[in-house]
Enzyme design. Structure first.
Site, PDB file in Angstrom:
ATOM      1  N   GLY A 226     -33.386  22.009  50.045  1.00 51.99           N
ATOM      2  CA  GLY A 226     -32.085  21.462  50.304  1.00 51.99           C
ATOM      3  C   GLY A 226     -31.248  20.857  49.300  1.00 51.99           C
ATOM      4  O   GLY A 226     -30.115  21.037  49.469  1.00 51.99           O
TER       5      GLY A 226
ATOM      6  N   ASP B  78     -31.835  16.194  48.044  1.00 53.40           N
ATOM      7  CA  ASP B  78     -30.608  16.345  48.645  1.00 53.40           C
ATOM      8  C   ASP B  78     -30.218  15.077  49.452  1.00 53.40           C
ATOM      9  O   ASP B  78     -29.124  14.550  49.407  1.00 53.40           O
ATOM     10  CB  ASP B  78     -30.423  17.485  49.832  1.00 53.40           C
ATOM     11  CG  ASP B  78     -31.844  17.292  50.735  1.00 53.40           C
ATOM     12  OD1 ASP B  78     -32.870  16.582  50.714  1.00 53.40           O
ATOM     13  OD2 ASP B  78     -32.043  18.450  51.681  1.00 53.40           O
TER      14      ASP B  78
ATOM     15  N   ASP C  63     -33.653   9.521  53.088  1.00 50.73           N
ATOM     16  CA  ASP C  63     -33.666   8.918  54.536  1.00 50.73           C
ATOM     17  C   ASP C  63     -34.913   7.936  54.841  1.00 50.73           C
ATOM     18  O   ASP C  63     -34.401   6.751  54.666  1.00 50.73           O
ATOM     19  CB  ASP C  63     -34.006  10.344  55.579  1.00 50.73           C
ATOM     20  CG  ASP C  63     -33.786  10.199  57.126  1.00 50.73           C
ATOM     21  OD1 ASP C  63     -33.376   8.835  57.293  1.00 50.73           O
ATOM     22  OD2 ASP C  63     -33.949  10.807  57.943  1.00 50.73           O
TER      23      ASP C  63
ATOM     24  N   GLY D  71     -37.472   8.057  52.804  1.00 56.19           N
ATOM     25  CA  GLY D  71     -38.085   7.792  51.843  1.00 56.19           C
ATOM     26  C   GLY D  71     -39.379   8.395  51.517  1.00 56.19           C
ATOM     27  O   GLY D  71     -39.992   8.187  50.461  1.00 56.19           O
TER      28      GLY D  71
ATOM     29  N   THR E 238     -40.494  11.576  51.622  1.00 55.17           N
ATOM     30  CA  THR E 238     -40.389  12.683  50.653  1.00 55.17           C
ATOM     31  C   THR E 238     -40.471  12.298  49.112  1.00 55.17           C
ATOM     32  O   THR E 238     -41.300  12.729  48.552  1.00 55.17           O
ATOM     33  CB  THR E 238     -39.183  13.658  50.848  1.00 55.17           C
ATOM     34  OG1 THR E 238     -39.009  13.906  52.354  1.00 55.17           O
ATOM     35  CG2 THR E 238     -39.261  14.887  49.902  1.00 55.17           C
ATOM     36  N   LEU E 239     -39.349  11.229  48.880  1.00 55.32           N
ATOM     37  CA  LEU E 239     -39.452  10.979  47.329  1.00 55.32           C
ATOM     38  C   LEU E 239     -40.578  10.130  46.958  1.00 55.32           C
ATOM     39  O   LEU E 239     -41.250  10.259  45.938  1.00 55.32           O
ATOM     40  CB  LEU E 239     -38.286  10.262  47.188  1.00 55.32           C
ATOM     41  CG  LEU E 239     -37.170  10.844  46.687  1.00 55.32           C
ATOM     42  CD1 LEU E 239     -35.754  10.056  46.116  1.00 55.32           C
ATOM     43  CD2 LEU E 239     -37.227  11.809  45.666  1.00 55.32           C
TER      44      LEU E 239
ATOM     45  N   LYS F 209     -28.754   7.747  53.061  1.00 57.66           N
ATOM     46  CA  LYS F 209     -28.360   7.263  54.434  1.00 57.66           C
ATOM     47  C   LYS F 209     -28.462   5.703  54.617  1.00 57.66           C
ATOM     48  O   LYS F 209     -29.041   4.824  54.104  1.00 57.66           O
ATOM     49  CB  LYS F 209     -29.302   7.790  55.771  1.00 57.66           C
ATOM     50  CG  LYS F 209     -28.958   9.089  56.109  1.00 57.66           C
ATOM     51  CD  LYS F 209     -29.825   9.665  57.286  1.00 57.66           C
ATOM     52  CE  LYS F 209     -29.583  11.198  57.487  1.00 57.66           C
ATOM     53  NZ  LYS F 209     -30.337  11.769  58.724  1.00 57.66           N
TER      54      LYS F 209
ATOM     55  N   ASP G 140     -29.551  22.007  55.638  1.00 50.36           N
ATOM     56  CA  ASP G 140     -29.755  23.012  56.903  1.00 50.36           C
ATOM     57  C   ASP G 140     -29.919  22.161  58.245  1.00 50.36           C
ATOM     58  O   ASP G 140     -30.562  21.147  58.378  1.00 50.36           O
ATOM     59  CB  ASP G 140     -30.883  23.768  56.660  1.00 50.36           C
ATOM     60  CG  ASP G 140     -32.359  23.556  56.803  1.00 50.36           C
ATOM     61  OD1 ASP G 140     -32.377  22.428  56.508  1.00 50.36           O
ATOM     62  OD2 ASP G 140     -33.227  23.748  57.523  1.00 50.36           O
TER      63      ASP G 140
ATOM     64  N   ARG H 169     -26.660  25.816  55.449  1.00 50.67           N
ATOM     65  CA  ARG H 169     -26.741  25.567  53.961  1.00 50.67           C
ATOM     66  C   ARG H 169     -25.521  25.854  53.149  1.00 50.67           C
ATOM     67  O   ARG H 169     -25.293  25.375  52.276  1.00 50.67           O
ATOM     68  CB  ARG H 169     -28.100  26.063  53.442  1.00 50.67           C
ATOM     69  CG  ARG H 169     -29.264  25.587  53.698  1.00 50.67           C
ATOM     70  CD  ARG H 169     -30.483  26.124  53.176  1.00 50.67           C
ATOM     71  NE  ARG H 169     -31.561  25.929  53.666  1.00 50.67           N
ATOM     72  CZ  ARG H 169     -32.477  24.712  53.783  1.00 50.67           C
ATOM     73  NH1 ARG H 169     -31.983  23.760  53.120  1.00 50.67           N
ATOM     74  NH2 ARG H 169     -33.599  25.084  54.234  1.00 50.67           N
TER      75      ARG H 169
HETATM   76  P1  5GP Z   1     -37.082  11.461  54.038  1.00 54.85           P
HETATM   77  O1  5GP Z   1     -38.644  11.898  53.563  1.00 54.85           O
HETATM   78  O2  5GP Z   1     -36.348  10.473  53.073  1.00 54.85           O
HETATM   79  O3  5GP Z   1     -37.174  10.863  55.293  1.00 54.85           O
HETATM   80  O4  5GP Z   1     -36.243  12.647  54.255  1.00 54.85           O
HETATM   81  C1  5GP Z   1     -35.810  13.329  53.228  1.00 54.85           C
HETATM   82  C2  5GP Z   1     -35.723  14.825  53.602  1.00 54.85           C
HETATM   83  O5  5GP Z   1     -35.508  15.059  54.971  1.00 54.85           O
HETATM   84  C3  5GP Z   1     -34.649  15.627  53.080  1.00 54.85           C
HETATM   85  O6  5GP Z   1     -34.811  16.383  51.819  1.00 54.85           O
HETATM   86  C4  5GP Z   1     -34.149  16.339  54.209  1.00 54.85           C
HETATM   87  O7  5GP Z   1     -34.982  17.707  53.847  1.00 54.85           O
HETATM   88  C5  5GP Z   1     -34.411  16.043  55.283  1.00 54.85           C
HETATM   89  N1  5GP Z   1     -33.300  15.456  56.001  1.00 54.85           N
HETATM   90  C6  5GP Z   1     -33.280  13.849  56.251  1.00 54.85           C
HETATM   91  N2  5GP Z   1     -32.169  13.582  56.745  1.00 54.85           N
HETATM   92  C7  5GP Z   1     -31.596  14.974  56.906  1.00 54.85           C
HETATM   93  C8  5GP Z   1     -30.114  15.062  57.254  1.00 54.85           C
HETATM   94  O8  5GP Z   1     -29.295  14.194  57.985  1.00 54.85           O
HETATM   95  N3  5GP Z   1     -29.870  16.284  57.462  1.00 54.85           N
HETATM   96  C9  5GP Z   1     -30.694  17.525  57.043  1.00 54.85           C
HETATM   97  N4  5GP Z   1     -30.204  18.957  57.019  1.00 54.85           N
HETATM   98  N5  5GP Z   1     -32.135  17.227  56.602  1.00 54.85           N
HETATM   99  C10 5GP Z   1     -32.221  15.778  56.526  1.00 54.85           C
HETATM  100 MG    MG Z   2     -35.475  18.389  51.992  1.00 52.10          MG
END
Ligand code: 5GP
Ligand code: MG
Length: 193
Positions: free
Chosen positions: A51, A110, A113, A115, A117-118, A141, A169, A175
């Site tokens: 992303g 990217d 959301d 957190g 992933t990070l 977000k 995506d 993308r």
């Molecule tokens: P987290 O781990 O913080 O919940 O989510 C992060 C990952 O979820 C981002 O790197 C992305 O790949 C995916 N993601 C979260 N929200 C969105 C969104 O609104 N649109 C898209 N396309 N991907 C998202």
């Molecule tokens: Mg991602």
């Protein structure tokens, strides 16, 4: 506007202007020359695939420092899921060295959301002993988990909606859209696997 979007949130020119400003912010916070040396330390950008590839490509071209880029592949929204399914670091598709001793790492993602992933990525990278570990995200977000998560740099805060474009995506599509927008429900239904 692309026909599959409900609305555009951020236009391409606004993204470009903000990404340039964000690069300046990141460099401003970067440590000065270490150990009396004349040069600031090299940066090791770690863009999270897939992303962040467009964001990272634009961001690093505003950073003239010496750098070696290493990719990390993470998947948290496999296929058509629009809510997090758990985070996996794909080691076969990542080329980050096991030993980051002395390196100043900048994780580039990217969107922040939940957190998760990070958190998974920074936990993993910290074990590789970097001299510094900073994070920057294109989008954050407006939800409590994201706002509470510690991140060093954010380009844009956005509403809690599912967005695509500029690298983000849905099921691999969209993308390539230059703007960032909210995907319509009909497009979500049409491209569901
Ligand atoms: P987290 O781990 O913080 O919940 O989510 C992060 C990952 O979820 C981002 O790197 C992305 O790949 C995916 N993601 C979260 N929200 C969105 C969104 O609104 N649109 C898209 N396309 N991907 C998202
Ligand atoms: Mg991602």
């Amino acid at each position: 506007m692309h026909a599959d979007l409900d609305r555009v949130l951020i236009r391409a020119d606004d993204i470009a202007a903000r990404v340039a400003a964000l690069a300046a912010e990141v460099l401003h916070d970067w440590p000065d020359a270490l150990d009396g040396g004349a040069e600031p330390p090299e940066i090791t950008p770690v863009p999270l695939m897939t992303g962040s590839f467009i964001f990272a490509a634009d961001l690093i071209r505003h950073m003239p420092q010496m750098m070696q880029i290493h990719l990390m592949s993470v998947s948290s929204y496999p296929g058509t899921a629009t809510t997090s399914q758990g985070v996996q670091i794909d080691r076969r598709k990542s080329n980050v060295p096991d030993d980051l001793t002395g390196r100043h790492v900048l994780v580039i993602d990217d969107i922040l959301d939940s957190g998760s992933t990070l958190r998974a990525v920074t936990d993993d990278l910290r074990q590789r002993n970097p001299a510094a570990l900073k994070t920057c995200v294109l989008l954050r977000k407006q939800r409590p988990e994201a706002l509470d998560f510690p991140v060093d740099h954010v380009a844009f805060d956005i509403p809690d909606a599912f967005v695509v474009g500029y690298g983000l995506d849905y099921n691999g599509y969209y993308r390539n859209l230059p703007d960032i927008g909210v995907l319509s429900q009909s497009a979500i239904d049409a491209h569901r696997q």
